[in-house]
Design an enzyme around this catalytic site. Sequence first.
Site, PDB file in Angstrom:
ATOM      1  N   LYS A 107     -30.159  -3.072 -12.847  1.00 52.13           N
ATOM      2  CA  LYS A 107     -28.868  -2.748 -13.436  1.00 52.13           C
ATOM      3  C   LYS A 107     -28.082  -1.712 -12.640  1.00 52.13           C
ATOM      4  CE  LYS A 107     -29.893  -4.304 -18.062  1.00 52.13           C
ATOM      5  NZ  LYS A 107     -31.302  -4.763 -17.931  1.00 52.13           N
TER       6      LYS A 107
HETATM    7  C1  PLP Z   1     -31.747  -5.960 -18.399  1.00 51.75           C
HETATM    8  C2  PLP Z   1     -33.064  -6.420 -17.845  1.00 51.75           C
HETATM    9  C3  PLP Z   1     -33.421  -7.791 -17.821  1.00 51.75           C
HETATM   10  C4  PLP Z   1     -32.545  -8.870 -18.420  1.00 51.75           C
HETATM   11  O1  PLP Z   1     -31.383  -9.119 -17.698  1.00 51.75           O
HETATM   12  P1  PLP Z   1     -30.164  -9.938 -18.352  1.00 51.75           P
HETATM   13  O2  PLP Z   1     -29.083  -9.901 -17.364  1.00 51.75           O
HETATM   14  O3  PLP Z   1     -29.843  -9.220 -19.630  1.00 51.75           O
HETATM   15  O4  PLP Z   1     -30.688 -11.320 -18.618  1.00 51.75           O
HETATM   16  C5  PLP Z   1     -34.624  -8.151 -17.235  1.00 51.75           C
HETATM   17  N1  PLP Z   1     -35.466  -7.215 -16.742  1.00 51.75           N
HETATM   18  C6  PLP Z   1     -35.177  -5.898 -16.753  1.00 51.75           C
HETATM   19  C7  PLP Z   1     -36.164  -4.937 -16.219  1.00 51.75           C
HETATM   20  C8  PLP Z   1     -33.964  -5.450 -17.308  1.00 51.75           C
HETATM   21  O5  PLP Z   1     -33.697  -4.138 -17.335  1.00 51.75           O
END
Ligand code: PLP
Length: 431
Positions: A107
Amino acid sequence: MKFYSLNNQNIQASFKEAVIAGIAPDKGLYFPESITPLSADFFENIEKLSNHEIAFQAIHQFVSEDIADNALKEIIANTLDFDFPVVEIKENVATLELFHGPTMAFKDVGARFMANCLGYFSQGEKQDVTVLVATSGDTGGAVANGFLGVDGVKVVILYPSGKVSEIQEKQLTTLGQNIEAMEVNGVFDDCQRMVKTAFLDTEITDHKKLTSANSINVARWLPQLFYFLFAYKQAKSKGKKIVFSVPSGNFGNICAGMVAQKLGMPVKHFVASTNVNDVVPKFMRNGLYEPMSSIATISNAMDVGDPSNFVRIRHLYKDDLKTLLQHLSSYSFSDESTRTTMKEVHSKTGYVLDPHGAVGYLGLKEYQKSHSDTYGIFLETAHPVKFLDVVEQTLGVSPEIPPQIMKVMDKEKKSHIISSYQELKQYLITD
Ligand SMILES: *Cc1c(COP(=O)(O)O)cnc(C)c1O
């Protein structure tokens, strides 16, 4: 380029307006009005381009009316100052490691890009923008880190007390400056509900510009397409058809990958791998979208019962399930198989998977059972150290704590403890 609301295509906004508002006035998600493929030459020579050049060319059409080229280059340079290695762990199976950023989850890219865009848009504006965000763990840290010190932007993060890991809590409560942490007596759904209520509360929005930093925001969602291109650049020389398996919760990440495919990136197939929160795998079987309340699992960043970005994927394929099935498969896995896989991969290859990556690995293996001629890349969305308890319990090993995590562990936690929406509202109004 305009962005339209998925509820009503007559409701349109510029990139800037879409980023500042977060969501369309009719509560629809914003979507780009067109996606023009990049030149064949771009993909043929991609290995000669730097990551910054790739990112610039890929995002340019979406933002160029609102961000000058030089500013865009600077935003990209600020966002992408770490690596995105594709690491082969066995024949035809590789992982794209997305955890080399400041908070060690994927993210970071979206959060930093959005923070830089908002900082750029708020230059010369009199009124500050307040970013309000609910987190179940990783989003909070990435958003806090990305927005730290950005002029004209204040960030308020809501997280469920006692429900995030110690590392995650430190990442969002110790920074200070323009970052405030609200520790909510409740669960993630309560945080989410408070945020949604605040967006609809005119007593707040009449006085404050509020926006969201969840993946519904186009500035957080779209830049995620970069790392699929970075992976393609690294795996292209294998000369095989590429398949991506993406551990999915809100389906923003995988949807960005599918936009990269629309930009012309050669990919054979996408796999959306989920834990037992299996609304999408079920939809792909029977065409019925039935949201549920989320179930807690060891891959908790994917505990989502009503994935907000899935409408964007349906829209990409004009809501035609048959065509969608040619491009996307989706499988769900239990905690038990996740742990078994973590153990197996560790003992056979030495690679330490975090629980989310393990779900991605499982989905890839499932697909490759009937498509053994492919080169599979699963996304490692977080460093195993972010899910230390599960990794230690399952593998009996303790991954070394990297310096960017160590740095926050000694800092003092600062949070406002709240139990009701009224308390949040009071804070937002008086602040
Ligand atoms: C947010 C997150 C996901 C999921 O991603 P999306 O874009 O919401 O499908 C998967 N793994 C981790 C470690 C995350 O922080």
